[in-house]
Write a protein that holds these residues in place. Structure first.
Motif, PDB file in Angstrom:
ATOM      1  N   UNK A  73      -0.072 -28.831   5.782  1.00 46.37           N
ATOM      2  CA  UNK A  73       1.107 -29.502   5.215  1.00 46.37           C
ATOM      3  C   UNK A  73       0.686 -30.639   4.282  1.00 46.37           C
ATOM      4  N   UNK A  74      -0.255 -31.450   4.745  1.00 47.03           N
ATOM      5  CA  UNK A  74      -0.721 -32.572   3.926  1.00 47.03           C
ATOM      6  C   UNK A  74      -1.347 -32.076   2.624  1.00 47.03           C
ATOM      7  N   UNK A  75      -2.114 -30.977   2.710  1.00 44.70           N
ATOM      8  CA  UNK A  75      -2.783 -30.474   1.514  1.00 44.70           C
ATOM      9  C   UNK A  75      -1.779 -29.908   0.515  1.00 44.70           C
ATOM     10  N   UNK A  76      -0.793 -29.147   0.996  1.00 41.01           N
ATOM     11  CA  UNK A  76       0.222 -28.614   0.092  1.00 41.01           C
ATOM     12  C   UNK A  76       0.999 -29.761  -0.561  1.00 41.01           C
ATOM     13  N   UNK A  77       1.317 -30.772   0.227  1.00 39.67           N
ATOM     14  CA  UNK A  77       2.044 -31.925  -0.321  1.00 39.67           C
ATOM     15  C   UNK A  77       1.205 -32.692  -1.337  1.00 39.67           C
ATOM     16  N   UNK A  78      -0.107 -32.613  -1.211  1.00 40.20           N
ATOM     17  CA  UNK A  78      -0.994 -33.257  -2.171  1.00 40.20           C
ATOM     18  C   UNK A  78      -0.896 -32.586  -3.544  1.00 40.20           C
ATOM     19  N   UNK A  79      -0.686 -31.256  -3.530  1.00 36.94           N
ATOM     20  CA  UNK A  79      -0.645 -30.506  -4.786  1.00 36.94           C
ATOM     21  C   UNK A  79       0.766 -30.364  -5.358  1.00 36.94           C
ATOM     22  N   UNK A  80       1.778 -30.524  -4.524  1.00 41.26           N
ATOM     23  CA  UNK A  80       3.151 -30.294  -4.990  1.00 41.26           C
ATOM     24  C   UNK A  80       3.521 -31.144  -6.202  1.00 41.26           C
ATOM     25  N   UNK A  81       3.207 -32.433  -6.230  1.00 44.55           N
ATOM     26  CA  UNK A  81       3.538 -33.222  -7.440  1.00 44.55           C
ATOM     27  C   UNK A  81       2.827 -32.715  -8.692  1.00 44.55           C
ATOM     28  N   UNK A  82       1.631 -32.168  -8.533  1.00 45.12           N
ATOM     29  CA  UNK A  82       0.899 -31.645  -9.686  1.00 45.12           C
ATOM     30  C   UNK A  82       1.578 -30.392 -10.224  1.00 45.12           C
ATOM     31  N   UNK A  83       2.026 -29.531  -9.315  1.00 45.18           N
ATOM     32  CA  UNK A  83       2.792 -28.353  -9.736  1.00 45.18           C
ATOM     33  C   UNK A  83       4.102 -28.789 -10.394  1.00 45.18           C
ATOM     34  N   UNK A  84       4.725 -29.822  -9.831  1.00 48.01           N
ATOM     35  CA  UNK A  84       5.977 -30.323 -10.409  1.00 48.01           C
ATOM     36  C   UNK A  84       5.757 -30.813 -11.837  1.00 48.01           C
ATOM     37  N   UNK A  85       4.641 -31.501 -12.060  1.00 49.56           N
ATOM     38  CA  UNK A  85       4.328 -31.969 -13.410  1.00 49.56           C
ATOM     39  C   UNK A  85       4.111 -30.786 -14.354  1.00 49.56           C
ATOM     40  N   UNK A  86       3.401 -29.772 -13.880  1.00 45.57           N
ATOM     41  CA  UNK A  86       3.173 -28.578 -14.689  1.00 45.57           C
ATOM     42  C   UNK A  86       4.491 -27.925 -15.097  1.00 45.57           C
ATOM     43  N   UNK A  87       5.398 -27.750 -14.132  1.00 46.21           N
ATOM     44  CA  UNK A  87       6.677 -27.107 -14.411  1.00 46.21           C
ATOM     45  C   UNK A  87       7.543 -27.964 -15.333  1.00 46.21           C
ATOM     46  N   UNK A  88       7.480 -29.278 -15.146  1.00 39.43           N
ATOM     47  CA  UNK A  88       8.239 -30.163 -16.019  1.00 39.43           C
ATOM     48  C   UNK A  88       7.809 -30.027 -17.468  1.00 39.43           C
TER      49      UNK A  88
END
Length: 775
Positions: free
Chosen positions: A177-192
């Motif tokens: 969970x912690x690792x996925x949450x670490x990457x989620x903002x980066x994916x969000x930036x990519x999609x933005x």
């Protein structure tokens, strides 16, 4: 149905004539400048997009192209460079990218393993460092390139965050969970950034959803996609799954995304069953994978149309995407180049380009009705019926044998404990015996002579004399090095499956049917299109000749039935394990012939056994039981004194330990050097009492390891394994390595073995009973 879109999930990278592979290897060898290389890669990418456009695909994937591996590409977007490669931050340099995949003189390459249950290998991301950063938006670059160069408003393909983290290493499962949450903002930036550039559709691949997951992991998925859809609300996000069915169907189809991609080919009918049970959200696009992206057989268009009608009726949807069930990465490019196949077989084949034609055809049939494609429906049906009626699919002798398997023995004559004593007496090998896995370097000269022979520029006698000279040379090299058990080198073989397929009935080979295995390594899987039949001895001549040159034992080398099965394109009118048993019976005859001609060690390799595991754990037992039976069916007739070896590629070895024990091979060697520590840990809790060799150095890298590295690997293994049962060998065959580096590495390996023998209290023996008996 009017709102129907044809799309694709991914296209093969390698080119019709492996142009991609050749460019890579020229760049690596210094024969091509970096600027030229990058221009060629762009040319390949654009050509692949144009081909899909020409086939009539409405929504074309972009960003699925890679210069090595798409998982590695994802890791590089986040700056996940292992510390040993001295990365300074920012966009990862191309040279570093390739070093991670291939290693260099000062750093070991990252681990490589199978992509789910396919024969494609990915580079395993290392998450030991906990400071990922978004350093490059690859999907955006490829989207803009396609739009600017070709006017294509493409669909960026992104490996999803949950699958990416689940496929990585360097963290504990409770940290998921912690690792996925670490990457989620980066994916969000990519999609933005994609949204800001005007991207309409995005394909986010989460094939991990077709494995066995927990309710907690599904909840994590839900939280992740709630965050991602908020980050880019204008993008139409397709959550794409493939290779099997969804267990948590309702939960996943209710995620806040705009479309769900489902596999209706490899799902055993379960996705359609779930649709009938739970329905489908009317505000989402259903992306229906109805064309097999992993096999090469022509689709029965009428059956596929009927399936689509059932899907649409169950989902009650008015909007539908029609697509392959997975990326086409796993099939060759086009049937058009195969000019030497019989019309019966060629007409029944469908490679990547033909599959795209089928997708477009199905889309037309759904939109306009069956009458609009009636000619194509009849043609596909006729092609399949003609193949099914061919003599190759109606071999009475083979069919009778496979129908009477219960009457055939599939057990060794005595248990391992008894056999091992007889074998120790027969061979009297030193403690920690040294050997290799099978192949020695296939030099440019070997390939040149083979090509001349195939073109009939050399007679068969001349070619065989050349092969005998190579065998003799390498027997002498092995004598000089001091190996304990020899191999003949496999110089006559192009590929460990292709070689046997060319000599068995029921197989056919293509001329350009290449697919990517890892990096620039391409393989040409055989087509198992008929009943598999033993025709004549396949390995006898070379094995007997090699044994005649030495008093040391020389292993006979065969590829096992499950590996031949998993590394072939298998006919789809029979169960896969009916085909596996046909292969096993053919190998059984070969093994009997080798034994009768004095070959006392026989290696039957099964590197692909684990990769064939179903994605769902509840299906594992059926697969493993059938795989073990096929292996034992092949080897069970040999005498107790004959030593059966096998070789496997490592991946979660502990998960299939019971099956490996059940194979009842006398010696197993396992590819482990890139993940040696993890495998050693598995033996701390599991006892393995048969002969075993854990690869002590990585053959996928040209780097020659030090004696300290090899000795450390041996010592670590001996903490949990019995020295009396331990063998010392490289990771895999040495076919792709250079001659000098191979000799140097083996010299160091043998020296490490000798030093270790002294430390465990067993001095080196200079002779053995086998030597004396031969003399």
């Amino acid at each position: 149905m009017k709102n129907v879109i044809s799309t694709n999930l991914g296209y093969p990278r390698i080119g019709e004539h492996r142009e991609w592979k050749k460019a890579l290897e020229h760049f690596w060898s210094g024969k091509m400048e970096k600027e030229t290389f990058l221009l060629q890669m762009q040319e390949f990418r654009l050509d692949h997009l144009k081909k899909q456009l020409d086939q009539g695909i409405d929504l074309i994937p972009v960003g699925d192209f890679s210069m090595y591996d798409h998982v590695l590409d994802t890791a590089m977007m986040f700056g996940l460079v292992p510390e040993r490669f001295e990365y300074k931050g920012g966009k990862v340099p191309l040279e570093t990218y390739f070093d991670i995949a291939r290693g260099n003189r000062s750093a070991v390459a990252s681990e490589m393993t199978k992509w789910f249950n396919t024969n494609y290998h990915y580079i395993v991301p290392e998450l030991n460092q906990r400071n990922p950063a978004f350093v490059e938006n690859r999907p955006l670059h490829f989207y803009q390139e396609a739009k600017q160069k070709l006017g294509i408003n493409g669909k960026p393909v992104i490996l999803g965050p949950v699958t990416f983290v689940k496929l990585a290493k360097g963290y504990d499962q409770q940290e998921l969970k912690d690792m996925v949450e670490l990457f989620t903002p980066l994916y969000a930036q990519m999609l933005g950034e994609l949204e800001a550039a005007g991207v309409e559709w995005v394909q986010i691949d989460e094939p991990i959803l077709c494995t066995t997951l927990s309710a907690e992991e599904i909840h994590l998925l839900k939280e992740t996609y709630e965050t991602l859809t908020k980050a880019a609300p204008k993008i139409k996000m397709i959550l794409q799954t493939y290779f099997d069915h969804l267990d948590y169907f309702e939960e996943i189809t209710s995620l806040p995304v705009h479309g769900i991609g489902l596999d209706f080919v490899h799902d055993d009918g379960q996705n359609l069953k779930a649709l009938n049970t739970f329905g489908f959200p009317q505000d989402k696009m259903l992306a229906a994978g109805v064309i097999d992206g992993r096999n090469v057989w022509r689709a029965n268009i009428e059956e596929r149309i009927t399936l689509i009608e059932k899907i649409a009726a169950a989902a009650k949807c008015e909007q539908l995407m029609i697509q392959p069930a997975s990326s086409l990465l796993h099939v060759p490019i086009t049937v058009n180049n195969e000019t030497e196949l019989t019309p019966t077989l060629k007409n029944a084949l469908s490679f990547a380009d033909e599959k795209l034609q089928e997708v477009a055809l199905l889309s037309k049939g759904v939109k306009e009705g069956k009458a609009a494609i009636e000619k194509d429906i009849k043609a596909s049906k006729a092609a399949i019926e003609t193949l099914n009626g061919s003599p190759e699919r109606n071999n009475t002798k083979v069919q009778l044998a496979t129908a009477n398997l219960e009457a055939m023995n599939a057990e060794r004559q005595a248990p391992f404990e008894s056999r091992s004593k007889l074998q120790e007496s027969a061979f009297q090998l030193p403690i920690l015996p040294t050997t290799t896995i099978g192949s020695f370097p296939q030099t440019q000269e070997i390939r040149k002579q083979r090509l001349k022979w195939r073109k009939k520029e050399l007679t068969t006698e001349q070619y065989e004399d050349f092969i005998k000279a190579e065998i003799k040379k390498w027997i002498e090299i092995q004598e000089k090095l001091g190996l304990d058990v020899f191999v003949h080198g496999e110089f006559e073989r192009t590929d460990m499956v292709e070689y046997f397929g060319e000599k068995l009935g029921g197989f056919q080979f293509t001329k350009f049917g290449w697919v990517q295995s890892y990096g620039s390594r391409c393989v040409k899987p055989p087509l198992i299109f008929g009943d598999v039949a033993f025709l004549a001895p396949m390995t006898l001549k070379e094995s007997v000749y090699a044994q005649s040159l030495t008093s040391k034992p020389v292993k006979g080398m065969l590829t096992g039935p499950i590996t031949i099965l998993n590394w072939s394109f298998v006919r789809d009118d029979l169960s896969r394990f009916t085909v596996a048993n046909q292969i096993a019976l053919a190998l059984r005859e070969e093994i009997n012939i080798l034994e009768k001609n004095g070959i006392q060690m026989i290696q039957v390799d099964e590197p692909a056994l684990r990769e064939g595991l179903p994605l769902k754990k509840e299906k594992w037992d059926n697969y493993l039981n059938a795989a073990v039976h096929a292996f034992k069916l092949a080897v069970s007739t040999v005498k107790n004194e004959t030593q059966i070896h096998t070789h496997m590629c490592y991946s979660d070895f502990e998960e299939i330990m019971d099956a490996i024990n059940a194979l009842d091979a006398d010696v197993i060697s396992i590819e482990t050097s890139r993940s040696h520590g993890e495998l050693i840990q598995s033996f701390e809790d599991t006892t393995y009492e048969k002969g075993i060799g854990l690869g002590v150095y990585d053959i996928h890298s040209k780097r020659v390891p030090t004696i300290e590295e090899m000795s450390t690997n041996i010592s670590r293994a001996l903490k949990v394994l019995d020295p009396k049962r331990f063998w010392i060998n490289p990771d895999c065959g040495l076919k792709t390595r250079g001659t000098e580096e191979t000799i140097e590495a083996l010299k160091i390996m043998i020296e490490a073995a000798k030093e270790t023998r002294e430390t465990v209290g067993y001095p080196v023996k200079e002779t053995n009973a086998f030597v004396n008996a031969k003399e």
